[in-house]
Design a protein around this motif. Structure first.
Motif, mmCIF file in Angstrom:
data_model
loop_
_atom_site.group_PDB
_atom_site.id
_atom_site.type_symbol
_atom_site.label_atom_id
_atom_site.label_comp_id
_atom_site.label_asym_id
_atom_site.label_seq_id
_atom_site.Cartn_x
_atom_site.Cartn_y
_atom_site.Cartn_z
ATOM 1 N N ARG A 56 0.679 -17.941 -59.099
ATOM 2 C CA ARG A 56 0.345 -19.129 -58.299
ATOM 3 C C ARG A 56 1.457 -20.180 -58.402
ATOM 4 O O ARG A 56 1.817 -20.821 -57.405
ATOM 5 C CB ARG A 56 -0.988 -19.716 -58.764
ATOM 6 N N GLU A 57 1.983 -20.362 -59.593
ATOM 7 C CA GLU A 57 3.043 -21.349 -59.778
ATOM 8 C C GLU A 57 4.318 -20.952 -59.026
ATOM 9 O O GLU A 57 4.997 -21.800 -58.445
ATOM 10 C CB GLU A 57 3.317 -21.517 -61.272
ATOM 11 N N VAL A 58 4.638 -19.667 -59.041
ATOM 12 C CA VAL A 58 5.806 -19.188 -58.293
ATOM 13 C C VAL A 58 5.634 -19.445 -56.801
ATOM 14 O O VAL A 58 6.564 -19.909 -56.115
ATOM 15 C CB VAL A 58 6.043 -17.690 -58.564
ATOM 16 N N LEU A 59 4.444 -19.172 -56.286
ATOM 17 C CA LEU A 59 4.196 -19.417 -54.861
ATOM 18 C C LEU A 59 4.258 -20.908 -54.546
ATOM 19 O O LEU A 59 4.722 -21.301 -53.469
ATOM 20 C CB LEU A 59 2.843 -18.836 -54.460
ATOM 21 N N ASP A 60 3.843 -21.733 -55.498
ATOM 22 C CA ASP A 60 3.969 -23.183 -55.290
ATOM 23 C C ASP A 60 5.436 -23.619 -55.272
ATOM 24 O O ASP A 60 5.820 -24.510 -54.501
ATOM 25 C CB ASP A 60 3.205 -23.949 -56.377
ATOM 26 N N LEU A 61 6.260 -22.992 -56.096
ATOM 27 C CA LEU A 61 7.698 -23.279 -56.052
ATOM 28 C C LEU A 61 8.280 -22.890 -54.694
ATOM 29 O O LEU A 61 9.117 -23.606 -54.131
ATOM 30 C CB LEU A 61 8.430 -22.529 -57.163
ATOM 31 N N ALA A 62 7.830 -21.752 -54.167
ATOM 32 C CA ALA A 62 8.288 -21.336 -52.836
ATOM 33 C C ALA A 62 7.819 -22.315 -51.772
ATOM 34 O O ALA A 62 8.563 -22.674 -50.846
ATOM 35 C CB ALA A 62 7.779 -19.928 -52.529
ATOM 36 N N ARG A 63 6.579 -22.775 -51.911
ATOM 37 C CA ARG A 63 6.008 -23.713 -50.941
ATOM 38 C C ARG A 63 6.781 -25.027 -50.929
ATOM 39 O O ARG A 63 6.922 -25.679 -49.891
ATOM 40 C CB ARG A 63 4.537 -23.925 -51.291
ATOM 41 N N SER A 64 7.311 -25.416 -52.085
ATOM 42 C CA SER A 64 8.067 -26.666 -52.178
ATOM 43 C C SER A 64 9.510 -26.506 -51.726
ATOM 44 O O SER A 64 10.251 -27.492 -51.646
ATOM 45 C CB SER A 64 8.044 -27.182 -53.621
ATOM 46 N N GLY A 65 9.920 -25.268 -51.488
ATOM 47 C CA GLY A 65 11.297 -25.010 -51.083
ATOM 48 C C GLY A 65 12.257 -24.843 -52.238
ATOM 49 O O GLY A 65 13.470 -24.726 -52.031
ATOM 50 N N SER A 66 11.750 -24.809 -53.478
ATOM 51 C CA SER A 66 12.619 -24.709 -54.651
ATOM 52 C C SER A 66 13.112 -23.289 -54.909
ATOM 53 O O SER A 66 14.156 -23.088 -55.548
ATOM 54 C CB SER A 66 11.877 -25.204 -55.899
ATOM 55 N N VAL A 67 12.355 -22.301 -54.450
ATOM 56 C CA VAL A 67 12.683 -20.900 -54.711
ATOM 57 C C VAL A 67 12.494 -20.104 -53.423
ATOM 58 O O VAL A 67 11.508 -20.294 -52.701
ATOM 59 C CB VAL A 67 11.782 -20.314 -55.830
ATOM 60 N N GLY A 68 13.436 -19.225 -53.151
ATOM 61 C CA GLY A 68 13.336 -18.337 -51.998
ATOM 62 C C GLY A 68 14.035 -17.023 -52.293
ATOM 63 O O GLY A 68 14.792 -16.906 -53.260
ATOM 64 N N VAL A 69 13.777 -16.036 -51.465
ATOM 65 C CA VAL A 69 14.351 -14.701 -51.655
ATOM 66 C C VAL A 69 15.229 -14.363 -50.457
ATOM 67 O O VAL A 69 14.818 -14.541 -49.312
ATOM 68 C CB VAL A 69 13.244 -13.636 -51.802
ATOM 69 N N HIS A 70 16.448 -13.886 -50.754
ATOM 70 C CA HIS A 70 17.287 -13.361 -49.676
ATOM 71 C C HIS A 70 16.751 -11.984 -49.316
ATOM 72 O O HIS A 70 16.705 -11.081 -50.156
ATOM 73 C CB HIS A 70 18.740 -13.260 -50.122
ATOM 74 N N VAL A 71 16.317 -11.808 -48.063
ATOM 75 C CA VAL A 71 15.575 -10.623 -47.656
ATOM 76 C C VAL A 71 16.346 -9.814 -46.613
ATOM 77 O O VAL A 71 16.925 -10.364 -45.679
ATOM 78 C CB VAL A 71 14.196 -11.029 -47.068
ATOM 79 N N GLU A 72 16.342 -8.477 -46.803
ATOM 80 C CA GLU A 72 16.749 -7.539 -45.766
ATOM 81 C C GLU A 72 15.487 -6.841 -45.278
ATOM 82 O O GLU A 72 14.766 -6.227 -46.063
ATOM 83 C CB GLU A 72 17.746 -6.519 -46.313
ATOM 84 N N ARG A 73 15.219 -6.926 -43.979
ATOM 85 C CA ARG A 73 13.955 -6.465 -43.406
ATOM 86 C C ARG A 73 14.115 -5.079 -42.768
ATOM 87 O O ARG A 73 15.087 -4.817 -42.064
ATOM 88 C CB ARG A 73 13.486 -7.484 -42.363
#
Length: 347
Positions: free
Chosen positions: A301-318
């Motif tokens: 939950r805390e990791v998802l909150d970091l993502a929601r705040s824009g602090s953490v993201g993943v470089h993705v290949e789709r």
């Protein structure tokens, strides 16, 4: 439905047609919106027959998100049509660890035949997946599934490792991140988000070091025979207060030991097969070595909150599900920049 399965020892993944699963009592079915690829999948598929312990065929995918489309008998409190992330390290749900949400450290799961999806149980690399209990679903809210799915492992695992050493990451301290791939590039961001530590990123790839700089590393070092000397120079000769090894091979563990400071931490996150001796005449005085595993439900939950705040993201290949085998090949070759994600129900 289509699924990506490991079907025969030594043969690698295949895209196949299998029956769509139906949820039993207490279970939830998700229509999968994204599933992440991980080096752990290849670790499992590279095991020789005498070491492989899971049933075959096995649907891969221990990073999964999806939309609830069917509920088993007795399930309440889960929203049909709601978007959820799957918490992967399933435990017994009753022991001391599980009661704290630390199912990653459940001591009874293996003896009870409980395994994570994609790492023993049918995983999310398919059009539909069954989740055994509603406690293993975390609401995704407005987060983008494709951008978020890898955080269920590639975010949660480094977060768990880093927060356990958070008291070492004071302002002015030094944290070394070895391996800036799927987990490591998220680890750099987590350290920057929760601490004042200076981040030194190591990799054998210049391209991955460029990614490390993009996501916040203060220093980058090519992981070669000069790496330890370079880290000592950056840290004023004292070494790193915390070393997070996202590779776990023998050369990187030896490097970790050579650059950790007195009273520092080494957290071995990668499963590269290396081992590290500790004690007098091996590691510096006070140095601690741990091998943390995955993370807790609260931490996800805390990791998802970091993502929601824009602090953490993943470089993705789709990738579409029909291209999953090619994606796994790129992962095996080490040419994925960040994290590969399969979208099984892509139109």
């Amino acid at each position: 439905m289509k699924a990506v399965q490991y079907r025969e020892i030594g043969k690698g993944p295949e895209v196949v047609e299998i029956d769509t699963p139906e949820p039993g009592p207490g279970q939830i079915r998700l229509k999968v919106t994204a599933a992440g690829l991980c080096h752990s999948d290849w670790f499992l598929m590279d095991l020789p027959e005498d070491q492989y312990a899971y049933p075959l065929p096995l649907t891969l995918g221990h990073e999964g998100v999806g939309v609830v489309d069917m509920l088993g008998d007795g399930v309440e409190g889960v929203e049909l049509g709601g978007s959820y992330a799957i918490y992967g390290p399933w435990g017994c749900g009753q022991c001391h660890a599980c009661s704290q949400g630390a199912e990653n450290y459940c001591p009874h799961a293996a003896e009870m035949g409980i395994a994570p999806p994609g790492l023993g149980a049918p995983g999310a690399m398919a059009e539909y997946v069954i989740v055994d209990d509603k406690r293993h679903l975390i609401p995704l809210g407005d987060l983008d599934p494709v951008e978020t799915v890898s955080l269920t492992d590639a975010g949660l695992t480094p977060y768990h490792a880093i927060t356990a050493a958070e008291h070492k990451l004071r302002p002015g301290s030094f944290a070394v991140v070895i391996g800036v791939g799927g987990l490591g590039h998220v680890g750099v961001q987590i350290i920057r988000a929760i601490s004042g530590a200076n981040v030194i990123a190591l990799d054998v790839s210049e391209e991955k070091l460029e990614l490390a700089t993009e996501v916040g590393a203060h220093h980058t070092v090519i992981s070669d025979e000069n790496a330890a000397e370079r880290i000592r120079e950056i840290t004023g000769g004292l070494g790193a207060d915390a070393v997070f090894d996202f590779v776990g091979a023998q050369p990187t563990l030896d490097l970790s030991r050579s650059v950790v400071a007195v009273d520092g931490y080494i957290h071995i996150v990668g499963i590269g097969g290396g081992t590290l001796a500790t004690g007098f005449f091996s590691t510096p005085f006070g140095a601690a070595v741990r091998a943390p595993y995955w993370g807790t439900r609260a931490e996800l939950r805390e990791v998802l909150d970091l993502a929601r705040s824009g602090s953490v993201g993943v470089h993705v290949e789709r990738y579409g599900i029909d291209d999953a085998v090619d994606a796994y090949a790129k992962l095996h070759e080490g040419t994925v920049r960040g994290r590969a994600v399969v979208v099984p129900n892509d139109a």
